[in-house]
Design a protein around this motif. Structure first.
Motif, PDB file in Angstrom:
ATOM      1  N   GLU A 238       0.784  -1.195   0.038  1.00 11.71           N
ATOM      2  CA  GLU A 238      -0.020  -0.160   0.138  1.00 11.71           C
ATOM      3  C   GLU A 238       1.014   1.176  -0.163  1.00 11.71           C
ATOM      4  N   ARG A 239       0.271   2.263  -0.534  1.00 10.11           N
ATOM      5  CA  ARG A 239       1.055   3.607  -0.609  1.00 10.11           C
ATOM      6  C   ARG A 239       0.362   4.593   0.161  1.00 10.11           C
ATOM      7  N   THR A 240      -0.681   4.092   0.754  1.00 10.69           N
ATOM      8  CA  THR A 240      -1.276   4.949   2.041  1.00 10.69           C
ATOM      9  C   THR A 240      -1.521   4.135   3.358  1.00 10.69           C
ATOM     10  N   GLY A 241      -1.704   4.539   4.472  1.00 10.57           N
ATOM     11  CA  GLY A 241      -1.862   3.715   5.746  1.00 10.57           C
ATOM     12  C   GLY A 241      -1.100   4.157   6.747  1.00 10.57           C
ATOM     13  N   PRO A 242      -1.105   3.481   7.814  1.00  8.89           N
ATOM     14  CA  PRO A 242      -0.275   3.777   9.045  1.00  8.89           C
ATOM     15  C   PRO A 242       0.916   3.697   8.925  1.00  8.89           C
ATOM     16  N   PHE A 243       1.909   4.495   9.862  1.00  6.78           N
ATOM     17  CA  PHE A 243       2.985   4.408   9.960  1.00  6.78           C
ATOM     18  C   PHE A 243       3.572   3.229  10.617  1.00  6.78           C
ATOM     19  N   ARG A 244       2.790   2.927  11.670  1.00  4.23           N
ATOM     20  CA  ARG A 244       3.150   1.788  12.612  1.00  4.23           C
ATOM     21  C   ARG A 244       1.959   0.996  12.787  1.00  4.23           C
ATOM     22  N   THR A 245       1.914  -0.377  12.702  1.00  5.40           N
ATOM     23  CA  THR A 245       0.921  -1.170  12.971  1.00  5.40           C
ATOM     24  C   THR A 245       1.384  -2.189  13.710  1.00  5.40           C
ATOM     25  N   ILE A 246       0.634  -2.373  14.968  1.00  6.59           N
ATOM     26  CA  ILE A 246       0.911  -3.332  16.101  1.00  6.59           C
ATOM     27  C   ILE A 246      -0.417  -4.279  15.796  1.00  6.59           C
ATOM     28  N   PHE A 247       0.092  -5.421  15.566  1.00  8.27           N
ATOM     29  CA  PHE A 247      -1.003  -6.459  15.351  1.00  8.27           C
ATOM     30  C   PHE A 247      -0.783  -7.771  16.061  1.00  8.27           C
ATOM     31  N   PRO A 248      -1.818  -8.537  16.601  1.00  7.57           N
ATOM     32  CA  PRO A 248      -3.282  -7.773  16.619  1.00  7.57           C
ATOM     33  C   PRO A 248      -3.668  -7.006  17.673  1.00  7.57           C
TER      34      PRO A 248
END
Length: 267
Positions: A238-248
């Motif tokens: 993706e070219r857009t979205g969150p800088f940091r993703t903690i999952f789940p």
């Protein structure tokens, strides 16, 4: 829009799963593995699944020639996934092992990223670097402090780099997996037994085992990696979205609670 993606550490675990998942979505994938036996095994798995858009090549992050070769390949997304874990009590772990953990997880990762970014800037490529970080970039449980420290460093690098590269149109993103059951965490814990000695160390093997069992030996620390792989396949191109993703989400809540608890911690 499909992308050309290079993934380090794709010989097993989340890296392998993401490489195959991204290829199934139509992206062109360069999947790299540390050793030739891993390369051969991954090529066989790719062939068995009839994935024509995956190239598998060797990339040992400590091999200068491997790094130089990888940096010259044609891709516009770099996924820094390769890593090792050297666990054990920080007050006693041999410094050579700490240095090696930083060499693989931090310094070689930065080395490859610098080479790729420089090529992109010179060519006007508006690429993307994804750092596969960890929940332990934000929390630091006992007995796994060395690995945590490498991920804290990686997180800091990514945050700084994001600001620095905006003017060149190069994106930076981190993905912070929770405790998924790929065997990686367990191997890191087991690695300490090759040097932890009751005749030498003041931390006993029994104490180490009790503390690491208390950390890992429960269902919430053995999450299904398929869920994380799906999230990586979603985020990486993706070219857009969150800088940091903690999952789940449950892991993100753990990180938030740990940060708040740290404010009130006393000595």
């Amino acid at each position: 829009m499909t992308r050309k993606i290079l993934i380090t550490g794709a010989g097993s675990g989340l890296g392998e799963g993401a490489a195959i998942g991204l290829a199934r979505k139509g992206h062109t994938v360069i999947a790299t593995a540390e050793s030739w036996p891993q390369v051969t095994a991954l090529r066989d798995r790719v062939t068995a699944q009839r994935l024509q858009n995956v190239t598998v090549t060797k990339l040992n992050m400590l091999d200068e020639y491997d790094l130089a070769h990888a940096a010259r390949l044609d891709f516009d997304v770099l996924v820094n996934n390769a890593g090792i874990a050297e666990d054990g009590p920080l007050a006693e772990i041999p410094i050579t092992l700490v240095k090696r953990n930083f060499e693989v997880n931090v310094f070689s990762c930065l080395d490859l990223s610098q080479r790729v970014i420089r090529r992109w800037v010179d060519a006007g490529v508006k690429g993307k670097v994804v750092f596969i970080s960890s929940i332990v970039a934000l929390v630091s449980p006992a007995m796994i402090g060395t690995y945590c420290a490498t991920k804290h460093a990686l997180q800091a690098m990514a945050e700084s780099m994001q600001e620095e590269l905006k003017e060149f149109g190069i994106q930076i993103q981190t993905i912070n997996p929770g405790p998924f059951f790929t065997g990686f965490n367990e191997r890191g814990v087991e690695a300490a037994y090759r040097w932890l000695d009751d005749d030498i160390n003041f931390t006993s093997r029994a104490s180490y085992k009790a503390q690491t069992d208390a950390l890992l030996d429960k269902p919430e620390m053995r999450l299904d990696p398929k869920d994380m792989i799906e999230k990586m396949v979603e985020l990486i191109p993706e070219r857009t979205g969150p800088f940091r993703t903690i999952f789940p989400e449950e892991t993100a809540s753990w990180a938030t609670a740990a940060e708040l608890a740290m404010i009130d911690r006393t000595i």
